[in-house]
Design a protein around this motif. Sequence first.
Motif, mmCIF file in Angstrom:
data_model
loop_
_atom_site.group_PDB
_atom_site.id
_atom_site.type_symbol
_atom_site.label_atom_id
_atom_site.label_comp_id
_atom_site.label_asym_id
_atom_site.label_seq_id
_atom_site.Cartn_x
_atom_site.Cartn_y
_atom_site.Cartn_z
ATOM 1 N N PHE A 10 46.212 -37.631 -15.943
ATOM 2 C CA PHE A 10 47.151 -38.280 -16.837
ATOM 3 C C PHE A 10 48.424 -37.452 -16.958
ATOM 4 C CE2 PHE A 10 44.531 -41.676 -17.810
ATOM 5 C CZ PHE A 10 43.236 -41.217 -17.912
ATOM 6 N N VAL A 12 51.446 -38.345 -17.134
ATOM 7 C CA VAL A 12 52.423 -38.857 -18.091
ATOM 8 C C VAL A 12 52.097 -38.362 -19.486
ATOM 9 C CG1 VAL A 12 53.332 -40.931 -19.178
ATOM 10 C CG2 VAL A 12 52.936 -40.907 -16.729
ATOM 11 N N THR A 13 50.847 -38.452 -19.867
ATOM 12 C CA THR A 13 50.455 -38.077 -21.213
ATOM 13 C C THR A 13 50.660 -36.600 -21.469
ATOM 14 O OG1 THR A 13 48.590 -39.483 -20.590
ATOM 15 C CG2 THR A 13 48.702 -38.805 -22.844
ATOM 16 N N TYR A 16 55.462 -34.834 -17.730
ATOM 17 C CA TYR A 16 55.693 -34.769 -16.288
ATOM 18 C C TYR A 16 57.176 -34.919 -16.036
ATOM 19 C CZ TYR A 16 54.499 -35.219 -11.386
ATOM 20 O OH TYR A 16 54.374 -35.003 -10.042
ATOM 21 N N SER A 254 47.530 -41.574 -10.925
ATOM 22 C CA SER A 254 48.293 -40.927 -11.981
ATOM 23 C C SER A 254 48.982 -42.009 -12.793
ATOM 24 C CB SER A 254 49.344 -39.983 -11.394
ATOM 25 O OG SER A 254 50.282 -39.622 -12.383
ATOM 26 N N THR A 255 49.064 -41.820 -14.097
ATOM 27 C CA THR A 255 49.798 -42.779 -14.914
ATOM 28 C C THR A 255 51.277 -42.782 -14.564
ATOM 29 O OG1 THR A 255 49.874 -41.093 -16.642
ATOM 30 C CG2 THR A 255 48.218 -42.825 -16.882
ATOM 31 N N LYS A 259 53.988 -45.775 -14.849
ATOM 32 C CA LYS A 259 55.222 -45.516 -15.594
ATOM 33 C C LYS A 259 56.436 -45.907 -14.758
ATOM 34 C CE LYS A 259 57.449 -42.096 -18.543
ATOM 35 N NZ LYS A 259 57.368 -40.741 -19.127
ATOM 36 N N GLN A 293 56.500 -45.145 -26.771
ATOM 37 C CA GLN A 293 55.049 -45.304 -26.736
ATOM 38 C C GLN A 293 54.582 -45.849 -25.379
ATOM 39 O OE1 GLN A 293 54.820 -47.900 -30.177
ATOM 40 N NE2 GLN A 293 54.069 -46.245 -31.463
ATOM 41 N N ASP A 295 53.458 -44.275 -22.759
ATOM 42 C CA ASP A 295 52.198 -43.667 -22.321
ATOM 43 C C ASP A 295 51.007 -44.381 -22.951
ATOM 44 O OD1 ASP A 295 53.881 -41.908 -21.106
ATOM 45 O OD2 ASP A 295 53.413 -40.202 -22.390
ATOM 46 N N SER A 296 51.126 -44.666 -24.251
ATOM 47 C CA SER A 296 50.032 -45.342 -24.962
ATOM 48 C C SER A 296 49.850 -46.763 -24.451
ATOM 49 C CB SER A 296 50.313 -45.355 -26.470
ATOM 50 O OG SER A 296 50.287 -44.038 -26.993
ATOM 51 N N LEU A 299 47.928 -46.507 -21.157
ATOM 52 C CA LEU A 299 46.512 -46.182 -21.344
ATOM 53 C C LEU A 299 45.745 -47.363 -21.920
ATOM 54 C CD1 LEU A 299 46.831 -42.524 -22.667
ATOM 55 C CD2 LEU A 299 45.809 -43.228 -20.507
ATOM 56 N N VAL A 318 45.781 -37.883 -28.455
ATOM 57 C CA VAL A 318 46.187 -38.994 -27.590
ATOM 58 C C VAL A 318 45.611 -40.303 -28.115
ATOM 59 C CG1 VAL A 318 46.037 -39.946 -25.255
ATOM 60 C CG2 VAL A 318 46.443 -37.506 -25.573
#
Length: 333
Positions: A10, A12-13, A16, A254-255, A259, A293, A295-296, A299, A318
């Motif tokens: 993760f 992004v969380t 990065y 990977s997020t 993104k 938000q 990233d949220s 997820l 998180v």
Amino acid sequence: KASLILISIFFVTLGYSQEIHPPDEIFKIMSDSKISYEIKLFDKKIECVDYLDKLNNRDSYRDSNDSGLFTYALSPNEMAKPLFKKAENFFQLNNKDSALVYYQKCLSIDSTLSNVMTYIGQIYGIKGDYEKAIMWYKKAIKTNYIDYMAHWFLADAYMKKNDIKNAINEIVIAQILNRNNPRIKNSMTIIFEKAKRNSIDWCFNPQIELNQNPDSSINVAFNENWTGYAMAKALWAYEPGYSESMGVSAGQYSTLEDKECLIVLLIGLENAKTNTKKDPQLQILKEALKNKQLDSYILYEIVLPKMPNVAYQLPEDVILNIKDYILETRNPK
């Protein structure tokens, strides 16, 4: 046996710094590629994927130390097993008092059993003693934060006491920890409606289709609103060396991928002055970006429906950020 939870996927969380490609660069990379990308529009509707078969269970608990988060198998030790079995049998026979006695005996031998704490709380809840029920649910959560049932039942106990605010917080956490559970989702809807909170639900279902032809060319088909997203996804899926150029090993998720694709999507919608109000996934995506938000959003809307067990890998902060996204942006009052 313990297993180390890896959360490094993760990016992004965790923060990065890799630069996101804007739409014109995405298009140039495709145009300059040795691969032939066949781009076309479609007007059909791609329906939501049913993830009802992807549910989390309660056979794990987690702990943390300086090395990271760890999960362990949640099972009574050999001395506690017969007591646990007796408690379960009494509960099934509706003999709650005897079940309570044996759950407590079981817990006195093996204090790691957060599920037993939850069952003790459940019995007190059935008896109408909501103060004791809440106390036991909180003990279960303190012992094992990822016990979604403890959060779920705690929300119900708060509702019985007309404590709507705490009920909302706990049912949302339960939903995050078991994203596709229909009973938790139904409880959340009921609580939201009682609180006069928006209870709209929807799925993230990009209107795109990608596939590779026998000659290695790539078909990239999409609804016009999803142009940038489809092109960016095609590069991540098929362009040699693209994911590596973004710092992500081939075959690893990977997020950052989502993104970039979502930001390219939003830039395209903004440039085209597209009205997104009739599409919750696009409208709420815009709000999530504005509210920092994203990233949220990724997820909760993209990762957890496909891989609900990832919730057990997420640090508590998180999870609380996702809760804020749901309450402030996805389902606001």
